[in-house]
Write an enzyme that holds these catalytic residues in place. Structure first.
Site, short mmCIF file in Angstrom:
data_model
loop_
_atom_site.label_atom_id
_atom_site.label_comp_id
_atom_site.label_asym_id
_atom_site.label_seq_id
_atom_site.Cartn_x
_atom_site.Cartn_y
_atom_site.Cartn_z
N ARG A 67 -2.69 -0.24 5.46
CA ARG A 67 -3.63 -0.62 4.40
C ARG A 67 -4.83 -1.35 4.97
O ARG A 67 -5.98 -1.14 4.54
CB ARG A 67 -2.91 -1.50 3.37
CG ARG A 67 -3.77 -1.90 2.19
CD ARG A 67 -2.91 -2.54 1.10
NE ARG A 67 -3.70 -2.90 -0.06
CZ ARG A 67 -4.14 -4.13 -0.35
NH1 ARG A 67 -3.86 -5.13 0.48
NH2 ARG A 67 -4.83 -4.36 -1.44
N HIS A 71 -8.68 -0.26 4.41
CA HIS A 71 -9.66 -1.14 3.79
C HIS A 71 -10.81 -1.47 4.73
O HIS A 71 -11.91 -1.79 4.27
CB HIS A 71 -8.98 -2.43 3.31
CG HIS A 71 -8.28 -2.28 2.01
ND1 HIS A 71 -8.29 -3.25 1.02
CD2 HIS A 71 -7.54 -1.25 1.49
CE1 HIS A 71 -7.60 -2.83 -0.03
NE2 HIS A 71 -7.13 -1.62 0.24
N VAL A 75 -15.21 0.35 4.10
CA VAL A 75 -16.33 -0.60 3.95
C VAL A 75 -17.08 -0.66 5.28
O VAL A 75 -16.58 -1.18 6.26
CB VAL A 75 -15.82 -2.00 3.56
CG1 VAL A 75 -16.99 -2.97 3.45
CG2 VAL A 75 -15.04 -1.96 2.25
N ASN A 99 -8.77 -7.51 -1.41
CA ASN A 99 -8.17 -8.02 -0.18
C ASN A 99 -7.54 -9.40 -0.32
O ASN A 99 -6.51 -9.69 0.30
CB ASN A 99 -9.23 -8.08 0.94
CG ASN A 99 -9.76 -6.73 1.32
OD1 ASN A 99 -9.06 -5.73 1.27
ND2 ASN A 99 -11.04 -6.69 1.70
N HIS A 199 2.02 5.07 0.33
CA HIS A 199 2.74 4.24 -0.63
C HIS A 199 4.22 4.59 -0.69
O HIS A 199 4.94 4.06 -1.53
CB HIS A 199 2.11 4.36 -2.02
CG HIS A 199 0.84 3.59 -2.16
ND1 HIS A 199 0.13 3.48 -3.33
CD2 HIS A 199 0.13 2.88 -1.24
CE1 HIS A 199 -0.95 2.75 -3.14
NE2 HIS A 199 -0.98 2.38 -1.88
N ASP A 245 8.15 2.39 -3.55
CA ASP A 245 9.17 3.44 -3.64
C ASP A 245 10.53 2.76 -3.67
O ASP A 245 10.98 2.21 -2.67
CB ASP A 245 9.06 4.39 -2.45
CG ASP A 245 10.21 5.38 -2.37
OD1 ASP A 245 10.93 5.54 -3.38
OD2 ASP A 245 10.40 5.99 -1.30
N ASP A 253 8.76 8.71 4.19
CA ASP A 253 9.24 10.05 3.82
C ASP A 253 8.41 10.56 2.66
O ASP A 253 7.39 9.98 2.30
CB ASP A 253 10.74 10.01 3.48
CG ASP A 253 11.07 8.98 2.41
OD1 ASP A 253 10.20 8.69 1.55
OD2 ASP A 253 12.20 8.45 2.41
#
Length: 325
Positions: A67, A71, A75, A99, A199, A245, A253
Site C-alpha cells: 500500500r 500511495h 502522487v 495516509n 486486498h 479477506d 491468493d
C-alpha cells in the site's frame, strides 16, 4: 593548407564530442534491472533480508508495504515523496487523509536504507528501495515475484494537496471514477482489478467500512455484514481493524475475488468491482484462475512502479528517506 586541415579536424572533433555528449546526457537515462550490479551488488539482497525480517515479525506488514508503494506512485510518481517528514520546506504527504493514521511501514524502508547506506553510501535511492520492498513483500506472503527495473531517484518535494484531492482513489469511489483514476496513471481497468487484489491480505479500519455494513443494501451479504458489525460498533471503534479477506487473511491468493462474487467485499471500492459493471468479467476470471491473477498482478505492479520516475540528473539520492539532504 595545414591550417585548413587542422581547422576541419577541430570542427569534426567538436561535432563528435557534441554528439557523444547528447547521446549520453542524464535525460536519456533509463530504468534497468542491472542498475546496481556494479555500484552496489549486494543492495537487493540486503533489502530482501530487511523486508523478510519485518514481515516475519508482523505478517500484516506485507500489505502495508504494498500500500505504501501504491500511495507513493500515485502522487508525483514513484519518487519516495510519501516518505518525507514535515520540515521547513516540506508539508508531508503522511498528513494526507488517505495516509494519516493508516499508512505504515516507513520505519521498515528506513531500516533497509540504513543498511544499504553502510554498504554503498549515496548510491541506492529510497524510491528504489520502496519498489523492491513491495516486490519482496508480495513474495514473502505467497504472492508473485517479478523483475524490478531500478535507477529511480528521490524527490525533493512532496504534495499534500495531490494526496488529499483525488490522486489517490477513494474507498467510496464508484467504478467509473476508479477506472478513470487508474487510466490517468497509465493503468488499464484490468490493471486496476489486478492491483485491487492486493486486498487479499491486510486489514481496514472500521471507519472505512462502517457505512457499508450498516446500510442493509442489496450489494452486501447479510450474514457477512452482521459478523463485521461485531468489530465495528455503529458509534465507536473507528480504528478497530478487520481483515479484508476473512477466509485467508494472511495469504496472497485469489479468495478476494471469490468474496466479491459472494457480495463479501469489505470496502465499497472493493465490491464495486463486481456490481454489474464492466469489470465483472475480470473478477470472475481471477476467481477461477489464480495463476492468471498473480501473473496480471505482477505485470500491473511493474507498470505502476514506472509511473513518472525521476531519472538521470533529476531528483537526489537521500541519505535518509524521511528528509532531504
Amino acid at each position: 593548407m595545414a591550417y585548413y586541415t587542422n581547422h576541419f579536424a577541430t570542427i569534426f572533433f567538436l561535432l563528435f564530442l557534441s554528439s557523444f555528449t547528447i547521446n549520453n546526457t542524464p535525460c536519456n537515462a533509463k530504468l534497468s534491472s542491472t542498475y546496481y550490479d556494479s555500484t552496489c551488488p549486494n543492495a537487493l539482497r540486503t533489502i530482501r533480508t530487511t523486508i523478510r525480517t519485518a514481515i516475519s515479525r508482523e505478517r500484516r506488514m506485507a500489505a502495508s508495504l504494498l500500500r505504501l508503494h501504491f500511495h507513493d506512485c500515485f502522487v508525483q510518481g514513484c519518487d519516495a515523496s510519501i516518505l518525507l517528514d514535515d520540515s521547513p520546506s516540506i508539508v508531508s504527504e503522511k498528513n494526507a487523509l488517505p495516509n494519516k493514521g493508516s499508512a505504515r511501514g516507513y520505519e521498515v524502508i528506513e531500516a533497509a536504507k540504513s543498511k544499504v547506506e553502510k554498504l554503498c553510501p549515496g548510491v541506492v535511492s529510497c524510491a528504489d528501495i520502496l519498489t523492491v520492498a513491495a516486490r519482496d513483500a508480495s513474495e514473502m506472503v505467497g504472492g508473485p515475484s517479478w523483475s524490478v527495473k531500478l535507477g529511480r531517484r528521490d524527490s525533493t518535494t512532496a504534495s499534500l494537496v495531490l494526496a488529499n484531492t483525488g490522486a489517490l482513489p477513494s474507498f467510496k469511489a464508484p467504478l467509473e471514477s476508479l477506472i478513470s483514476s487508474f487510466k490517468d496513471h497509465g493503468l488499464s481497468a484490468r490493471d486496476m482489478v489486478a492491483l485491487s487484489g492486493a486486498h487479499t491480505i491486510g486489514q481496514a479500519q472500521c471507519s472505512l467500512f462502517r457505512d457499508r455494513i450498516y446500510n442493509n443494501g442489496s450489494d452486501i451479504h447479510s450474514g457477512f455484514a452482521s459478523m463485521r458489525r461485531r468489530r465495528c460498533p455503529i458509534n465507536e471503534g473507528n480504528n478497530n481493524l478487520a481483515a479484508l479477506d476473512l477466509v485467508t487473511p494472511n495469504s496472497f491468493d485469489n479468495n478476494y475475488f471469490k468474496n466479491l462474487i459472494q457480495k463479501k467485499g469489505l470496502l465499497e471500492s472493493d465490491q464495486v468491482l463486481f456490481s454489474g459493471g464492466s469489470t465483472d468479467s475480470i473478477v470472475k476470471e481471477y476467481s477461477k484462475n489464480p495463476y492468471k491473477f498473480k501473473s496480471d498482478f505482477a505485470a500491473a505492479m511493474v507498470k505502476m512502479s514506472e509511473i513518472t520516475p525521476l531519472l538521470g540528473d533529476k531528483g537526489v539520492i537521500r541519505k535518509i528517506c524521511s528528509a532531504i539532504p
